[in-house]
Each structure stands twice: as C-alpha cells, then as structure tokens.
Write an enzyme that holds these catalytic residues in place. Structure first.
Site, PDB file in Angstrom:
ATOM      1  CD1 TRP A 169      38.995  39.696  31.345  1.00  0.00           C
ATOM      2  CD2 TRP A 169      36.839  40.224  31.088  1.00  0.00           C
ATOM      3  NE1 TRP A 169      38.306  38.548  31.057  1.00  0.00           N
ATOM      4  CE2 TRP A 169      36.984  38.839  30.889  1.00  0.00           C
ATOM      5  CE3 TRP A 169      35.564  40.781  30.979  1.00  0.00           C
ATOM      6  CZ2 TRP A 169      35.904  38.008  30.598  1.00  0.00           C
ATOM      7  CZ3 TRP A 169      34.496  39.960  30.689  1.00  0.00           C
ATOM      8  CH2 TRP A 169      34.669  38.591  30.493  1.00  0.00           C
ATOM      9  CG  ASP A 251      32.966  42.283  35.091  1.00  0.00           C
ATOM     10  OD1 ASP A 251      32.512  41.304  35.700  1.00  0.00           O
ATOM     11  OD2 ASP A 251      33.726  42.179  34.104  1.00  0.00           O
ATOM     12  CE  LYS A 289      38.346  34.577  37.106  1.00  0.00           C
ATOM     13  NZ  LYS A 289      39.452  34.656  36.218  1.00  0.00           N
TER      14      LYS A 289
HETATM   15  C1  LIG Z   1      36.954  41.362  35.071  1.00  0.00           C
HETATM   16  C2  LIG Z   1      36.384  40.041  34.680  1.00  0.00           C
HETATM   17  N1  LIG Z   1      35.103  39.970  34.340  1.00  0.00           N
HETATM   18  C3  LIG Z   1      34.542  38.826  33.992  1.00  0.00           C
HETATM   19  C4  LIG Z   1      35.262  37.664  33.946  1.00  0.00           C
HETATM   20  C5  LIG Z   1      34.498  36.468  33.526  1.00  0.00           C
HETATM   21  O1  LIG Z   1      34.817  35.247  33.956  1.00  0.00           O
HETATM   22  P1  LIG Z   1      33.805  34.042  33.855  1.00  0.00           P
HETATM   23  O2  LIG Z   1      33.123  34.134  32.543  1.00  0.00           O
HETATM   24  O3  LIG Z   1      34.641  32.848  34.003  1.00  0.00           O
HETATM   25  O4  LIG Z   1      32.845  34.233  34.970  1.00  0.00           O
HETATM   26  C6  LIG Z   1      36.628  37.676  34.268  1.00  0.00           C
HETATM   27  C7  LIG Z   1      37.467  36.490  34.169  1.00  0.00           C
HETATM   28  O5  LIG Z   1      38.649  36.507  34.139  1.00  0.00           O
HETATM   29  C8  LIG Z   1      37.189  38.905  34.663  1.00  0.00           C
HETATM   30  O6  LIG Z   1      38.469  39.009  35.019  1.00  0.00           O
END
Ligand SMILES: Cc1ncc(COP(=O)(O)O)c(C=O)c1O
Length: 452
Positions: A169, A251, A289
């Site tokens: 990511w 993560d 999500k």
């Molecule tokens: C691997 C990963 N980590 C963290 C996030 C963080 O998302 P959010 O800040 O919306 O919780 C995402 C979002 O796409 C992700 O794919």
C-alpha cells in the site's frame, strides 16, 4: 503612514513570483495514484466506463453500500438523544470502543461472540495476562494508526530501518518517509507464481535485517497483491522475528472483509501474540472496509509490550507517550464512527447482523473473482489466470503490465492501477464480461506485437 499619504504612496512593484515567495522552492510531491485515477474516472463521459482503481466496496449495481447494521446502529444512536454525543472524547479515545476493538483483533472474550452468543468458556487467565500487555489508542482510521505507530517507534526506539513489502500500500512508503526512518524493500511477491515469495522474504530478513528493525506486515488480504502467507509460513516467520529481534508492525485493514471470518483474518496477529519468547509489536486497525465507514475515520493503534514483573507501569508510560503525540497533532480522534462500531460490537444482535454483512461483501467479491476468471477462460485469453481465484480480499494483482493497463484505459475506459491491481468490487454481473473482453483485446494485441 498618515491616511492622507495613502493615495500618493508609490505603487509597489509587482512581486517577482519566482524569487519573492518563501514557498518558491517547494518540491512537487508525488501524486496519490488511486485518488488521482478516481478523479480521472469521474470526469470520463464514456457510458461503459468501469472503475477498478479505488479500494472501496461497491454493490452489484456499482453503488456504495451503507451496511444495514451501520444504519441500524445510527438510528439507535440518534434515538438515544445522548446530550454528550458531540462532546470531546478523551485524548486516548472512547474506552469501551477501544476494548471492543482490541478484543476483536486478539480474540479476547468480550462477553459477546461474533456470532452473537455470549461466550462461556474463554481462557480468562490467559486473556487477562495478554490484555495487560496491550495499550490501545483511538486513531484517525488505519492511516492514522499507521502514522501514529510509525511516529512513536521512530521517536522512542530509533530503528535503523523499516522493511516494507515490495509491493505494498503506497502510503506505507509515505508514512515512514515522513517520520524519517530508512525504508528498505523486502521481496514480498513472486511475479512468476503470483504468490507470496516466502523464500526471498525469509532470506532478506535473515541476512539483511538488523536487531530492532521494524517490519511492515499486512495481517490479511495483502494490498495490492491479494497474496497472503499460509498459516504455516506465518508460524515460521514469527520464529524469525524472535530470533532476529525484529519489530513486527501489522497493518490490519481488512479483518472479516477478506475471508468473511474475523478469526481467520486475525490468525497471524493472534499467533504472534501467543509466542514464547514474547514478541513486542504494533497493530494498526481500520474500520473503513469492514464497517464501510470510509469517511468516518474509525480505527485504533494497539501496542503489544512485554514488561518485566518490576515494570508493571510500562504500558501506561507507553500510552502516555502515544497520548502526547496525539494531543500535539489533533487532540483526539473523531467520535462519530467509533460510536457506530461500539454500538454494533456491544450488542449480540447487531454483531450477528454485522457478521452477515461481512459475509455478503466478501461473498460478492469471491463471486466476482470466479466470474472474471470464467469469462477470461471462455474467451481463451492468453496467459494463466488461476491466481485471480487464489488471491484474497479486495484486490487482485492481475499480472497485466503498465502498457497493457494504459491501453485498457485508453481503448476501453476500464480504470486500474498501473501495477495491474484491480479492485474486485468494481466488478459486477453487468460489467464483468465487458472488462474480460477489454483485457482479452489488449493482452492479445501485446502478445501479437511481441511475436512480430
Ligand atoms: C493496507 C492498507 N492499510 C491501511 C489502509 C487505511 O485505510 P483507512 O485509513 O481508510 O483506514 C488501507 C486502505 O486502503 C489499506 O489498504
């Protein structure tokens, strides 16, 4: 200057834009590909356009999906008319939300099981021991948890390196760049097998990583590849972390969303939690999500510590340090999303409904994997496509090359990331055969072009 002199004052020369602003030498930062691509998609007027770029859930008709359980929780919250609902949270966040969020990750007995029944036979002593090792703080979703954890580790432990999966990511790279820790890639993905490259990962960590280095791990549903380690591989990886004294940073953005099972998706974290000798690590938890709360920014950072018997105050000191960073940055996380999550997780009935919503989302995504695979097979598209079925979660790393991706966008208005990553939830029964034909057309053209 006296007021009467104002009219006579000489007009100052127009500022030389190139040399007079303090900001004249600002660098141009890299653009964020998914969000830029999304804007491009929105301005495209082609009627059959398809968006496979952005990582958000879409229904069969291509619309966003407010989870029914979230709407029910919102109604309950609205009806409760709690006069304190717009008050500040504490710097740490909503304590009840944090306990429920932690229990969800680590599989502790919250008194409420994911299937909605009350748990009877949990290992309470073990849970208590483990809970005492963890400090949790509410964050601005998963991104905020990643950032806060990075900031905290950078300041408190000064790691020499952070090992980041290649690919990953993209925000991991930005976050660790911003906190000033040297970023090193480890070869996560094997393009030949289109799966997790266990051997190269182990080789890199064993031979190049140094004691105290941080290693980023996607707890499940690796973004962008959809390729995860097996349970056996996770178990072996944990031993390497123990032997080498590395700091895992999990993560966790897709718990329950990946497989449909909250427990399956948390396997790696729970295994690391119960290892002896103990491992200290971070978990960045997101509810974007799995609750469809993208804009609400609900999340938590959990820090697993290993205090000696004489250091019982250590977790509280760690929490005070985390709180200090939060206070100086944004005071505290927002409460709207966390109240929804808390309402759902503290009710056996709503929890059960949430489980159904999760199965609904993960099931639709799995069905789309099968549908795309079947369409490509039907067309006889050159290449192997089994990896689309084997990969898990929101994304598939198709193996399409950058020129192919750009050609698919240009010719057919199907948008995907340059890496060939597609968001499976952008597919639906109405567009999947169109997308397969677009891929087929471009793959054949490139194959022919190469042969000539
Ligand atoms: C691997 C990963 N980590 C963290 C996030 C963080 O998302 P959010 O800040 O919306 O919780 C995402 C979002 O796409 C992700 O794919």
């Amino acid at each position: 200057m006296a007021p009467s002199q104002i009219h006579d004052a000489p007009i100052p020369p127009a500022p030389n834009k190139q040399s007079e602003s303090r900001f004249a030498s600002l660098p141009i930062p890299p653009v964020d590909e998914p969000f830029t691509l999304n804007a491009e998609f929105l301005s495209d007027t082609y009627p059959q356009k398809v968006n496979l770029g952005i990582g958000v859930y879409r229904t069969e008709s291509g619309d966003p999906w407010p989870l029914p359980v979230v709407e029910e929780a919102e109604t309950q919250l609205h009806r409760s008319k709690n006069v304190a609902r717009h008050e500040y949270l504490t710097i740490q966040g909503d304590g009840k939300f944090l306990n429920l969020a932690r229990d969800l990750v680590f599989g502790f007995d919250s008194g409420i099981e994911p299937n909605g029944t009350h748990q009877q036979n949990g290992d309470h002593n073990k849970d208590k021991e483990n809970k005492d090792r963890i400090v949790s703080i509410q964050t601005i979703s998963g991104t905020g948890a990643n950032r806060l954890g990075a900031e905290f580790l950078a300041r408190s432990l000064h790691p020499r390196n952070v090992w980041i999966p290649e690919p990953t990511w993209a925000n991991h790279l930005t976050i660790w760049d911003l906190v000033g820790v040297e970023r090193k890639p480890y070869p996560y993905f094997d393009p030949a097998t289109k799966a997790f490259n266990y051997d190269s990962t182990v080789q890199t960590l064993k031979t190049q990583a140094q004691k105290g280095d941080v290693v980023i791990l996607h707890a499940c549903a690796h973004n962008p590849t959809g390729a995860d380690p097996s349970k056996e591989q996770w178990t072996k990886l944990a031993s390497i972390f123990q032997q080498k004294g590395l700091i895992p940073f999990f993560d966790l953005a897709y718990q329950g969303f990946a497989s449909g099972s909250l427990d399956e998706d948390a396997f790696a974290i729970r295994h690391f939690m119960n290892c002896t000798p103990r491992i200290e690590f971070c978990v960045a938890q997101s509810f974007s999500k799995n609750f469809g709360l993208y804009g609400q920014r609900a999340g938590a950072l959990h820090l697993v510590t290993n205090p000696a018997e004489s250091e019982s105050s250590l977790p509280q000191i760690a929490l005070a340090n985390l709180s200090h960073l939060v206070r100086g940055e944004y005071s505290m996380a927002p409460r709207g999303g966390s109240e929804i999550v808390r309402t759902v997780l503290s009710s056996p009935d709503l929890r059960k409904k949430w489980g159904e919503d999760l199965k609904n989302m993960s099931g639709r995504i799995k069905a789309m994997r099968q549908a795309l695979y079947d369409e490509l097979l039907k067309l006889g598209t050159p290449g192997k496509w089994e990896h689309i079925l084997a990969q898990i979660g929101m994304f598939s790393y198709t193996g399409l090359t950058e020129p192919q991706v750009l050609a698919i966008r240009q010719r057919h208005h199907v948008y995907m990331l340059k890496s060939g990553r597609i968001s499976m939830s952008g597919l639906n029964p109405k567009n999947v055969s169109y997308v397969a034909r677009a891929i087929d057309d471009v793959v054949r053209t490139v194959t022919l072009a190469r042969k000539q």
